[in-house]
Design a protein around this motif. Structure first.
Motif, mmCIF file in Angstrom:
data_model
loop_
_atom_site.group_PDB
_atom_site.id
_atom_site.type_symbol
_atom_site.label_atom_id
_atom_site.label_comp_id
_atom_site.label_asym_id
_atom_site.label_seq_id
_atom_site.Cartn_x
_atom_site.Cartn_y
_atom_site.Cartn_z
ATOM 1 N N GLU A 272 0.829 -1.204 0.000
ATOM 2 C CA GLU A 272 0.000 0.000 0.000
ATOM 3 C C GLU A 272 0.867 1.259 0.000
ATOM 4 O OE1 GLU A 272 -3.951 1.200 2.351
ATOM 5 O OE2 GLU A 272 -2.214 0.966 3.682
ATOM 6 N N VAL A 273 1.883 1.277 0.846
ATOM 7 C CA VAL A 273 2.769 2.440 0.907
ATOM 8 C C VAL A 273 3.516 2.606 -0.408
ATOM 9 C CG1 VAL A 273 4.795 3.437 2.048
ATOM 10 C CG2 VAL A 273 2.994 2.389 3.420
ATOM 11 N N TYR A 274 4.002 1.505 -0.973
ATOM 12 C CA TYR A 274 4.742 1.607 -2.234
ATOM 13 C C TYR A 274 3.873 2.170 -3.344
ATOM 14 C CZ TYR A 274 7.908 0.365 -6.039
ATOM 15 O OH TYR A 274 8.732 0.413 -7.130
ATOM 16 N N ALA A 275 2.630 1.701 -3.432
ATOM 17 C CA ALA A 275 1.728 2.188 -4.471
ATOM 18 C C ALA A 275 1.402 3.667 -4.299
ATOM 19 C CB ALA A 275 0.442 1.369 -4.467
ATOM 20 N N ASN A 276 1.649 4.204 -3.111
ATOM 21 C CA ASN A 276 1.356 5.611 -2.846
ATOM 22 C C ASN A 276 2.571 6.527 -2.910
ATOM 23 O OD1 ASN A 276 -1.559 6.418 -1.922
ATOM 24 N ND2 ASN A 276 -1.244 4.357 -1.112
ATOM 25 N N VAL A 277 3.780 5.981 -2.798
ATOM 26 C CA VAL A 277 4.963 6.849 -2.770
ATOM 27 C C VAL A 277 5.881 6.659 -3.971
ATOM 28 C CG1 VAL A 277 4.911 6.905 -0.250
ATOM 29 C CG2 VAL A 277 6.447 5.292 -1.393
ATOM 30 N N ALA A 278 5.662 5.620 -4.764
ATOM 31 C CA ALA A 278 6.496 5.416 -5.959
ATOM 32 C C ALA A 278 6.324 6.596 -6.909
ATOM 33 C CB ALA A 278 6.120 4.119 -6.651
ATOM 34 N N GLU A 279 7.408 6.974 -7.570
ATOM 35 C CA GLU A 279 7.368 8.098 -8.510
ATOM 36 C C GLU A 279 6.997 7.585 -9.897
ATOM 37 O OE1 GLU A 279 10.061 12.005 -9.700
ATOM 38 O OE2 GLU A 279 11.049 10.186 -9.006
ATOM 39 N N PHE A 280 5.916 8.145 -10.472
ATOM 40 C CA PHE A 280 5.436 7.733 -11.787
ATOM 41 C C PHE A 280 5.681 8.797 -12.855
ATOM 42 C CE2 PHE A 280 2.673 5.124 -8.975
ATOM 43 C CZ PHE A 280 3.068 3.876 -9.435
ATOM 44 N N GLY A 281 6.393 9.819 -12.516
ATOM 45 C CA GLY A 281 6.719 10.918 -13.421
ATOM 46 C C GLY A 281 7.408 11.974 -12.581
ATOM 47 N N ASP A 282 7.994 12.955 -13.217
ATOM 48 C CA ASP A 282 8.735 13.962 -12.470
ATOM 49 C C ASP A 282 7.815 14.700 -11.498
ATOM 50 O OD1 ASP A 282 10.678 15.629 -11.528
ATOM 51 O OD2 ASP A 282 10.738 16.916 -13.305
ATOM 52 N N GLY A 283 7.991 14.430 -10.208
ATOM 53 C CA GLY A 283 7.180 15.080 -9.189
ATOM 54 C C GLY A 283 5.810 14.480 -8.993
ATOM 55 N N VAL A 284 5.519 13.358 -9.641
ATOM 56 C CA VAL A 284 4.207 12.703 -9.531
ATOM 57 C C VAL A 284 4.391 11.425 -8.708
ATOM 58 C CG1 VAL A 284 2.266 11.677 -10.766
ATOM 59 C CG2 VAL A 284 3.485 13.636 -11.741
ATOM 60 N N TYR A 285 3.846 11.418 -7.499
ATOM 61 C CA TYR A 285 4.082 10.323 -6.567
ATOM 62 C C TYR A 285 2.782 9.619 -6.216
ATOM 63 C CZ TYR A 285 8.669 12.450 -6.018
ATOM 64 O OH TYR A 285 9.916 12.968 -6.261
ATOM 65 N N GLY A 286 2.770 8.312 -6.415
ATOM 66 C CA GLY A 286 1.633 7.503 -6.040
ATOM 67 C C GLY A 286 0.605 7.344 -7.137
ATOM 68 N N GLY A 287 -0.189 6.277 -7.013
ATOM 69 C CA GLY A 287 -1.156 5.952 -8.039
ATOM 70 C C GLY A 287 -2.253 6.979 -8.204
ATOM 71 N N GLN A 288 -2.717 7.572 -7.097
ATOM 72 C CA GLN A 288 -3.793 8.554 -7.208
ATOM 73 C C GLN A 288 -3.327 9.810 -7.943
ATOM 74 O OE1 GLN A 288 -6.878 8.497 -6.798
ATOM 75 N NE2 GLN A 288 -7.535 10.624 -6.600
ATOM 76 N N ALA A 289 -2.159 10.322 -7.585
ATOM 77 C CA ALA A 289 -1.639 11.511 -8.267
ATOM 78 C C ALA A 289 -1.390 11.224 -9.743
ATOM 79 C CB ALA A 289 -0.350 11.984 -7.596
ATOM 80 N N ALA A 290 -0.896 10.024 -10.046
ATOM 81 C CA ALA A 290 -0.644 9.667 -11.450
ATOM 82 C C ALA A 290 -1.954 9.559 -12.228
ATOM 83 C CB ALA A 290 0.119 8.344 -11.517
ATOM 84 N N ALA A 291 -2.962 8.918 -11.634
ATOM 85 C CA ALA A 291 -4.252 8.779 -12.309
ATOM 86 C C ALA A 291 -4.871 10.139 -12.589
ATOM 87 C CB ALA A 291 -5.197 7.927 -11.458
ATOM 88 N N ARG A 292 -4.773 11.040 -11.620
ATOM 89 C CA ARG A 292 -5.307 12.392 -11.793
ATOM 90 C C ARG A 292 -4.512 13.180 -12.829
ATOM 91 N NH1 ARG A 292 -10.448 12.967 -10.231
ATOM 92 N NH2 ARG A 292 -10.801 12.449 -8.045
#
Length: 257
Positions: free
Chosen positions: A176-196
């Motif tokens: 759960e923590v990894y899915a929320n803190v992993a970086e998916f783009g420059d400054g984009v952290y976590g699945g929710q921020a990436a989806a948005r």
């Protein structure tokens, strides 16, 4: 013996006792950190703070990270499953370190170095063997090593925090923590921020393909783009979707403790 000398001896002893106590104080503080974060969602991570400082150092004072926590049961199952399939397929059975993957990476990297030396070219395509637990430890608490001493110090601390996380957290919390803190783009952290940021939707509505594309950019999210994937990300995403089926799909998550 002069009065000044007599006064200096106890002072030295006090400093010596403090030096001896430092490892125990650090150990107690780090254990408390990990215990608290088992129950409290992290408001930020060391990597997020480092990225903001880096941006400010480059004069980008308006830089902000995108980060919005979502509990695991509010995410599309395809996202954590894709991350396991892409990063750590032995996640459910290892205790923080995947010794088999480490050995495979060592052999692969030695071959790459030998091949590069024969051709007189720089070494490329080195393989890592970090587990999800190690990634969580690094993202939450540590820094990017910039020199050899710093990298070795970080590796030692990473191992310590990995042991604590595996000992004190259940596997579901680690994922759960990894899915929320992993970086998916420059400054984009976590699945929710990436989806948005990429699709204008909640992480609970991510499709299997979108989740696989997010996992495909790991661990190089500033090099690859999940929103506009090139051929490499598309091929890797397709492979991740096949691996998700092979590890058992949603049943895999339900079996995690």
């Amino acid at each position: 013996m002069s009065t000044a000398t007599v006064a200096t001896v106890p002072r030295r002893r006090r400093w010596f006792r403090w030096l001896l106590a430092l490892p125990f104080l650090f150990g107690a503080a780090s254990i408390l950190q990990v215990v608290v974060l088992r129950f409290v969602d992290p408001p930020f991570t060391a990597f997020m703070a480092a990225r903001v400082i880096e941006a400010w150092g480059q004069g980008e004072f308006g830089f902000r990270v995108a980060y919005d926590w979502r509990d695991l049961d509010r995410m599309a199952p395809s996202l954590p499953l894709s991350m396991v399939a892409a990063e750590d397929q032995n996640f459910a059975i290892h205790h923080g370190f995947d010794l088999g993957a480490i050995e495979k990476a060592r052999v692969h990297n030695r071959k790459m170095v030998e091949r590069a030396e024969k051709r007189g070219r720089p070494v490329t395509r080195l393989r890592g063997a970090s587990t999800i637990s190690q990634q969580v430890a690094k993202n939450l608490f540590l820094w990017q090593g910039t020199n050899r001493v710093s990298r070795w110090a970080r590796k030692g601390l990473e191992a310590w925090y990995t042991v604590l996380i595996e000992t004190l957290w259940p596997k579901r919390r680690i994922l759960e923590v990894y899915a929320n803190v992993a970086e998916f783009g420059d400054g984009v952290y976590g699945g929710q921020a990436a989806a948005r940021s990429y699709w204008g939707k909640d992480a609970g509505r991510l499709t299997a393909n979108e989740s696989a594309r997010l996992a495909a950019v790991l661990p190089s999210p500033r090099r690859y783009n999940a929103h506009r994937p090139g051929p490499y990300v598309q091929r890797r995403a397709a492979g991740i979707q096949r691996q998700v089926r092979q590890i058992g799909g949603v049943a895999y998550l339900e079996a995690l403790q």
